[in-house]
Every structure is written in structure tokens, then in C-alpha cells.
Motif scaffolding. Structure first.
Motif, short mmCIF file in Angstrom:
data_model
loop_
_atom_site.label_atom_id
_atom_site.label_comp_id
_atom_site.label_asym_id
_atom_site.label_seq_id
_atom_site.Cartn_x
_atom_site.Cartn_y
_atom_site.Cartn_z
N THR A 65 0.85 -1.18 0.00
CA THR A 65 0.00 0.00 0.00
C THR A 65 0.88 1.23 0.00
OG1 THR A 65 -1.69 -1.19 1.26
CG2 THR A 65 -1.86 1.20 1.20
N SER A 66 0.61 2.17 -0.92
CA SER A 66 1.37 3.41 -1.02
C SER A 66 0.59 4.54 -0.37
CB SER A 66 1.65 3.76 -2.48
OG SER A 66 2.36 2.72 -3.13
N LEU A 67 1.32 5.58 0.08
CA LEU A 67 0.69 6.73 0.71
C LEU A 67 1.21 8.02 0.08
CD1 LEU A 67 0.88 5.86 4.53
CD2 LEU A 67 -1.11 5.66 3.02
N GLY A 68 0.36 9.03 0.05
CA GLY A 68 0.75 10.37 -0.35
C GLY A 68 0.08 11.37 0.57
N VAL A 69 0.76 12.46 0.89
CA VAL A 69 0.21 13.46 1.81
C VAL A 69 0.02 14.77 1.07
CG1 VAL A 69 2.52 14.12 2.62
CG2 VAL A 69 0.53 14.59 4.05
N SER A 70 -1.06 15.48 1.37
CA SER A 70 -1.39 16.73 0.70
C SER A 70 -0.41 17.83 1.09
CB SER A 70 -2.82 17.17 1.07
OG SER A 70 -2.91 17.42 2.46
N SER A 91 -4.31 6.83 0.10
CA SER A 91 -3.70 5.50 0.03
C SER A 91 -4.09 4.83 -1.28
CB SER A 91 -4.16 4.64 1.22
OG SER A 91 -5.57 4.39 1.14
N GLY A 92 -3.20 3.98 -1.76
CA GLY A 92 -3.47 3.20 -2.96
C GLY A 92 -2.86 1.82 -2.83
N SER A 93 -3.57 0.79 -3.31
CA SER A 93 -3.07 -0.58 -3.19
C SER A 93 -3.38 -1.34 -4.47
CB SER A 93 -3.68 -1.26 -1.97
OG SER A 93 -3.04 -2.48 -1.68
N ASP A 94 -3.15 -2.68 -4.45
CA ASP A 94 -3.30 -3.42 -5.70
C ASP A 94 -4.75 -3.66 -6.08
OD1 ASP A 94 -3.97 -5.32 -3.87
OD2 ASP A 94 -2.62 -6.86 -4.64
N ASP A 95 -5.72 -3.17 -5.28
CA ASP A 95 -7.10 -3.14 -5.74
C ASP A 95 -7.34 -1.96 -6.67
OD1 ASP A 95 -7.01 -1.06 -3.94
OD2 ASP A 95 -8.47 -1.91 -2.55
N GLY A 96 -6.29 -1.13 -6.87
CA GLY A 96 -6.38 0.01 -7.78
C GLY A 96 -7.07 1.23 -7.21
N LYS A 97 -7.60 1.13 -5.99
CA LYS A 97 -8.38 2.22 -5.42
C LYS A 97 -7.47 3.28 -4.80
CE LYS A 97 -12.44 -0.64 -4.41
NZ LYS A 97 -13.30 -1.19 -3.35
N LEU A 98 -7.85 4.54 -5.03
CA LEU A 98 -7.22 5.67 -4.37
C LEU A 98 -8.23 6.23 -3.38
CD1 LEU A 98 -5.60 7.38 -7.47
CD2 LEU A 98 -4.39 6.17 -5.66
N ILE A 99 -7.88 6.19 -2.08
CA ILE A 99 -8.84 6.53 -1.03
C ILE A 99 -8.28 7.68 -0.20
CG2 ILE A 99 -10.10 5.67 0.98
CD1 ILE A 99 -9.94 2.89 -0.23
N LEU A 100 -9.12 8.68 0.07
CA LEU A 100 -8.74 9.87 0.84
C LEU A 100 -9.08 9.67 2.31
CD1 LEU A 100 -7.71 12.87 0.54
CD2 LEU A 100 -10.14 13.50 0.46
N HIS A 101 -8.10 9.98 3.21
CA HIS A 101 -8.29 9.82 4.65
C HIS A 101 -7.86 11.08 5.37
CE1 HIS A 101 -8.23 5.43 3.75
NE2 HIS A 101 -7.20 5.75 2.99
N ASP A 102 -8.39 11.27 6.58
CA ASP A 102 -7.80 12.29 7.46
C ASP A 102 -6.69 11.62 8.26
OD1 ASP A 102 -8.84 12.38 10.70
OD2 ASP A 102 -9.69 10.88 9.33
N PRO A 103 -5.63 12.35 8.64
CA PRO A 103 -4.48 11.72 9.28
C PRO A 103 -4.79 11.04 10.61
CG PRO A 103 -3.90 13.90 8.47
CD PRO A 103 -5.38 13.77 8.35
N THR A 104 -5.87 11.45 11.29
CA THR A 104 -6.19 10.83 12.58
C THR A 104 -6.91 9.49 12.41
OG1 THR A 104 -8.36 11.89 12.78
CG2 THR A 104 -6.44 13.13 13.56
#
Length: 702
Positions: free
Chosen positions: A79-84, A92-105
Motif C-alpha cells: 500500500t502506497s501513501l501520499g500526503v497533501s 492511500s493506494g493498493s493493488d485493488d487500484g483504489k485511491l482513497i482519501l483519509h484524514d491523518p487521525t
């Protein structure tokens, strides 16, 4: 009916007692197994009154490395991560191809942004509304509204070297370094033979098969050196002012950017280089058989974690890295700190909004609040002793006098001559007393700017006001002056007493207190009205928030409240402090007693080193390789890990300091999290199971 009601009350009492025992059991496990302690708390009934005490246990567990967790993706390869750019969002992005937005907490609902047909290998934000994603050796621009645009990069992409609103730089083994417009297209710069590349503050650095090249923006490339040994790793520091290159058979060479170009800063022999990385305070070189700090520390790191640096992220004082061994190592200027021992490998790591966010290979996200994990560490000069915390500084006495050490930078400022003390510290000002023979000179110091002003001379005694913004000084045998630290000038009040010297004073309202032997005098500073009391064996007198006098005598506290006298017996009585929760009496048997406004008492077992806040109902003490902080108003108790022998609270009780010898530890006392809001945990090797869509945490039997 009465029998039924009695039975219901009995069941309720039994359930409440069971909850109390559960919290006690969880609290006993905090130091040895914080995760299991939190898992026990999850068994509390939602309506239980013991949640009040559970908050303290939960907060203590978080400070020991228990993370908040969330399952974001199905099990996969990584799983890869990128921060704004503003640090307030993580994708986050993983091998399901999904890009999902999260709050850091990880406490708010997540949002699906887009789905790619390949696993995202790298996620790089460019601005507030879009990011670059590398997937399947191709680069895509993905907007937060879900739009996906393939980018023309002129070939395969292995990694993004730089991504801004103006340009995009990518690299691959087949196509080398390519600097393109932000949305792809005709290259601005192409170096097809480049093997590794980094963006530095003033340009680019890349390696060839036998050379290291530097190219300033808008200038021709300069070869920094030709080497018979293959350069295989290149890295730059957080400020992009230094960069290092590691060669297959060694050495590691570091350059520093100066106005006239890069200059070699150091060279070290490290055979069989695998990787070089700037992590926290220095440069780490990884060989195939050992690790070595190059600058500025030369101590070994945990080989089980960092045989290879898979992911890393860095702040000004600490770096965080994870390798094949699982778990995370914090590498700071003062040393290293291990964060958990996760059984699952970490595949992504970012810093966002004061949180360290990690992604595991199987798609679980973890979040640690940094001020719970890692206290700031401030160097303590030899022979110094801490006195107070405030204005972003630790205030200490030393052989050379009063000093102030800035917490963020460690910068030391000398403020006075030997023998100085710091009797008062408010929100804006510190006060020091400089002895000259039998009298003192009192100086006010602005806590932020460090501007100094002499406010009184020829002083024989002094005491602090309750709000710490005024000081009472005594001149000669019987003249008392009250000076406002916020408005230096003539005294705001003057009192004299020929009958009794002001030898001992106390903090209080608009009144002065004097004591000699068993005689106590209370003087109203407005009307000059005086009240005299006699208390046998009187040793200390203070006045609380309500104007109530408290006189410490042998084995008791005598209270004077509008003419009424009462006594509270306390064995082994020690100093009496004024606190918003009441009078705090410290005893020699390692306990403290709180006397509230109604004269009722509560006792707590403590340790020898105790700090009492003047502004907030907090008390702190050190014991058993940690610090305990208790809110006397609510009874909330928190335990913080840290081997210290002396503690203190800031004036507003938002920070805590502890003396660890040659280092002062500083913790932030933020509002504790609500344990009932927890959505999942994962830490240590107990492999907690986080169930999606529920608050349940399951643990295997030990």
C-alpha cells in the motif's frame, strides 16, 4: 416491587464494580502490553461510569505506541501513501487500484477518489486538488473530483523525482531522467543515461555509469567527478542543501550546495553500498552487511528494522524509517526510538498534521500522534537544573547564572549572574532575583523577547502573586511593595508594618500576608485593614482562590474562612500549594491531599518529585520510569513513559517537562482522545484483528 428494585440496584452495583475492576486490570497492563490494555477497555459497557477513568488508561496506552488503525484496502502486495501539501489529508493506494482519501487521525469517514486498473506504486501531490500517480510504469494525473488523465512522459516511469504546478520530473532505467511540463508533453530536459536523480535546492543531481553530475537551473551541467566505481544510490536532505552518493564498493561522498556550486563535505569508506538515506538528523549508509551513521551521529541503528529502508519520512529533528524487519524506527538528534513491533511489513510512511501515518502491506492504515510518542528533547548544560517551562523555553539555573534554552532549536541564552533564582513565571514574564550582599535586585524578563528591565533594588525578600504577573517585594524590615510585571513603574501598592516584619509572604488576592513565629497578619491592600491570627507551630501561610487562609502547622492545616477557624489533620505534612481544585498539601509519605472549598479532603499516592499547576487543576509527579499527570477536577489520570527524576508543568498546564540528566524531555498535554471513538488498533506482535465497520478489537488468546 421493593424487592425487584433492590435486585436491580444490586445488579447495577455489581456491573459497576466489574467495570472498575476491568479498568484497574487494563491500567495495570499499560506498561507491559498497552494494546491488550486498550482491548480490555473495549469490553466496558457503553453507559458505564468507568469510561471517565478509562480515558486516562487509553491515553497512557497511546503514548506507548498503540496506533489508531483502519482497514483501507483488501490484502495485497503493498500500500502506497501520499500526503497533501497542507498536511491535512492522506491518500492511500493498493493493488485493488483504489485511491482513497483519509484524514491523518483515521477518525473520520474515508472517501474513494478514483480506481485505476493497475496498482499505484507512488502517489505525489502537486497541489490542493490533484496528484501524480505512478501505476504500471505509467504516470497519471488524478484530480480529487475523480478525473484521471494519462500523461505523456515519453516512455516508462519508475519514480517521480519532482512534481510541482510547473513541471514534472520522472526517471526510469530505460529512459533516464526526463523533466517535463506539469501535464507531460515535450521534455524540458532529457538525460537518457541517468541512473538515479534527485532535485536539490538550486537544480538537479544525477548519476551516470561512472560520474556524478550537477546542473543548476538554467545552466549547463557540471561533472562533479568521474569514478571507476559504479554510483548506485543518491539522496538529498530535508532542506535540499546537501546530497550524497553511494558507490557500489564505496565510498559515500557528501556535497554541500554553496553560492559558487557544490563542495565536498565529507567522504566515508562503507563497502558494498546498498542504499543511502537522509533520515532525521543525519545520513545513513546501508551496506550489505552493516549500517553506518555518517553525519552527524556515528552510532549503530537497529539492524532488524533497517537492513533496508523501504519507506522513510523526516521532520526537522527526527526521521522515521521502516525496513524488511517490520515496525518503525524513529531516528532523532538525541537517539533512536522504536515504535511498535508490527508483524506486518510497512509499505508506506508519511507525516501529516502532527501524525505519523503508516500503511501495511495488507492494506491497514495506522496513525500515531507524534506528541504522544516522542517528547521534544532539550539539551541541559552541565551543572544546570531546570526551574520552569514557558515562552517556548526551558528556564534553568547553572553555575554561570540563569539560562533559557529554546525548545525548538536548543539555543541557549545567558540571562544573569551566578546565584540567580526564578521565583515567578507567568504567561508573559519571568522574574529573576540577583543577590548583592544581603539584598537583591529584581529583574523582569519578557518570556518571548527576553527583554530585561530592573523593577526593584534593595530587596530583602520577595514572593509571587497567584496569577504570576505581580511580585511582592520587601525592602528593609517592614516596607512591602506590590509591582505589576506587565506595567513596570511605581508600585501599585505599598504597605508598612512597624510591629511585624514581612519575613514570609504568600500568593493571594489583593492582600498581603506576613508571618513571624506564630503570628500571622492579613492586610487588605486597598483599605489597609488588618486581621491578626495566632497559630501554634505555624510554618507557612497561603491564600486560595476564595481568599481563604491556610496555615501549615505541625501535622495539620489550619483554615481561616471569613473569621471561622477549622483544622484538617495531615500526617507528615509538607508544603501547601494553591490550585484551582483547592489546596494541595504534599506529605512526606509520598502522598498528596486536596482540600476543597468545603473542607473535604481527597488523597492520592504520589512520589517525591511533585509539580502543582497554579492556573489549572493539574498535578504531576515522576515514578517508576514514567510521569503521572492527574486532573484534580475530574480525577482523570494519565501516565507518560519517560525515565526522569524531576518534573514541572507549564503555567497553563499544556506542557510537561522532565529532567533526564543531560536532557530535558518536553511533552505536550493535549486533550485525551475518547476511547469510545476508537475504530481499530494494530500494534506489537499480538496481531489485533481490526473488524471493518465496527469498533470491535479482537485479540488471540495468549
Amino acid at each position: 416491587i421493593s424487592e425487584r428494585d433492590a435486585a436491580a440496584l444490586a445488579r447495577a452495583d455489581e456491573a459497576a464494580r466489574a467495570d472498575e475492576l476491568l479498568v484497574e486490570r487494563a491500567d495495570a497492563l499499560v506498561d507491559s502490553d498497552p494494546l491488550r490494555a486498550v482491548a480490555l477497555l473495549k469490553q466496558l459497557r457503553p453507559a458505564s461510569s468507568s469510561w471517565v477513568q478509562a480515558v486516562g488508561t487509553f491515553d497512557s496506552a497511546l503514548s506507548r505506541g498503540v496506533a489508531r488503525g483502519k482497514v483501507a484496502h483488501v490484502a495485497g502486495r503493498g500500500t502506497s501513501l501520499g500526503v497533501s501539501p497542507d498536511g491535512r489529508s492522506v491518500i492511500s493506494g493498493s493493488d485493488d487500484g483504489k485511491l482513497i482519501l483519509h484524514d491523518p487521525t483515521l477518525t473520520k469517514p474515508s472517501r474513494l477518489i478514483a480506481t485505476l486498473d493497475k496498482q499505484p506504486d507512488e502517489i505525489v501531490w502537486t497541489d490542493a486538488s490533484s496528484l501524480i500517480v505512478v501505476a504500471g510504469l505509467r504516470a497519471f494525473r488524478v484530480r480529487l473530483d475523480g478525473a484521471i488523465t494519462p500523461l505523456d512522459t515519453g516512455g516508462r516511469v519508475s519514480a517521480v523525482v519532482e512534481s510541482t504546478s510547473r513541471q514534472l520530473a520522472v526517471i526510469s532505467k530505460e529512459n533516464g531522467l526526463r523533466v517535463l511540463p506539469a501535464d507531460g508533453g515535450t521534455p524540458i530536459r532529457v538525460v537518457p543515461e541517468a541512473r538515479e536523480a534527485v532535485r536539490v535546492a538550486t537544480g538537479w543531481v544525477w548519476t551516470l555509469a561512472d560520474a556524478v553530475v550537477y546542473a543548476a537551473d538554467g545552466a549547463q551541467p557540471i561533472t562533479l567527478g568521474q569514478y571507476p566505481n559504479l554510483p548506485i544510490a543518491v539522496a538529498t536532505d530535508r532542506d535540499r542543501r546537501r546530497f550524497a552518493v553511494g558507490f557500489f564498493r564505496g565510498p559515500v561522498i557528501e556535497w554541500e550546495l554553496r553560492p559558487d556550486g557544490p563542495v565536498v563535505r565529507g567522504e566515508w569508506t562503507v563497502p558494498a553500498i546498498v542504499q543511502v538515506s537522509y533520515i532525521g538528523p543525519g545520513l545513513l549508509a546501508l551496506g550489505d552487511r552493516r549500517q553506518q551513521w555518517l553525519t552527524p551521529k556515528r552510532e549503530p541503528v537497529d539492524a532488524s528494522l533497517l537492513d533496508t529502508v523501504l519507506v522513510r519520512t523526516t521532520t526537522a529533528t527526527c526521521g522515521f524509517a521502516s525496513g524488511l524487519g517490520g515496525g518503525i524506527l524513529a531516528i532523532c538528534s538525541y537517539g533512536t526510538h522504536r515504535i511498535g513491533t508490527l508483524a506486518d511489513r510497512i509499505s508506506g510512511l508519511v507525516l501529516a498534521d502532527g501524525h505519523l501515518v503508516a500503511a501495511t502491506r495488507t492494506g491497514t492504515l495506522l496513525s500515531w500522534k507524534l506528541d504522544r510518542l516522542l517528547p521534544r528533547r532539550v539539551p541541559a548544560p552541565a551543572g544546570s537544573s531546570p526551574l520552569a517551562l514557558g515562552g517556548g523555553r526551558i528556564w534553568m539555573t547553572s553555575r554561570s547564572g540563569l539560562i533559557a534554552v529554546e525548545i525548538a532549536t536548543g539555543v541557549i541564552t545567558q540571562l544573569g549572574e551566578p546565584g540567580n533564582a526564578l521565583p515567578c513565571f507567568g504567561r508573559d514574564h519571568a522574574v529573576l532575583a540577583s543577590m548583592t550582599g544581603s539584598t537583591s535586585r529584581i529583574t523582569s524578563i519578557h518570556a518571548t523577547t527576553l527583554e530585561r528591565m530592573v523593577i526593584a533594588e534593595g530587596v530583602t525578600n520577595y514572593a509571587c502573586w497567584a496569577d504570576q504577573e505581580r511580585i511582592i517585594v520587601v525592602k528593609g524590615a517592614s516596607t512591602l511593595e506590590v509591582i505589576d510585571l506587565r506595567k513596570p513603574g511605581p508600585p501599585v501598592a505599598t504597605v508598612s508594618s512597624a510591629e511585624m516584619p514581612f519575613s514570609v509572604m504568600a500568593r493571594g488576592h489583593w492582600m498581603a500576608l506576613a508571618m513571624k513565629g506564630d503570628r500571622i497578619e492579613r492586610i487588605d491592600l486597598d483599605t489597609q485593614a488588618r486581621i491578626e491570627l495566632r497559630v501554634a507551630d505555624a510554618r507557612q501561610v497561603v491564600v486560595d482562590e476564595r481568599g481563604r487562609l491556610a496555615i501549615r502547622a505541625r501535622d495539620r492545616v489550619v483554615l481561616w474562612d471569613n473569621g471561622k477557624l477549622s483544622e484538617v489533620p495531615i500526617a507528615g505534612i509538607g508544603p501547601v500549594h494553591v490550585n484551582p481544585a483547592g489546596l494541595v498539601v504534599i506529605s512526606g509519605d509520598q502522598s498528596l491531599t486536596v482540600i476543597d472549598d468545603h473542607g473535604q479532603t481527597r488523597s492520592f499516592a504520589t512520589a517525591r518529585e511533585i509539580s502543582v499547576s497554579n492556573e489549572q487543576p493539574f498535578v504531576a509527579w515522576s515514578e517508576n520510569h514514567g510521569v503521572t499527570v492527574i486532573d484534580l477536577g475530574t480525577g482523570l489520570m494519565r501516565r507518560i513513559a519517560g525515565d526522569v527524576n524531576q518534573v514541572g508543568l507549564s503555567p497553563d498546564a499544556t506542557q510537561l517537562w522532565g529532567n533526564a540528566g543531560d536532557t530535558i524531555l518536553v511533552w505536550s498535554l493535549t486533550q485525551p482522545d475518547d476511547p469510545q471513538s476508537l475504530r481499530g488498533l494494530l500494534d506489537r506482535e499480538t496481531n489485533a484483528i481490526v473488524q471493518r465497520g465496527s469498533t470491535k478489537v479482537e485479540l488471540p488468546e495468549p
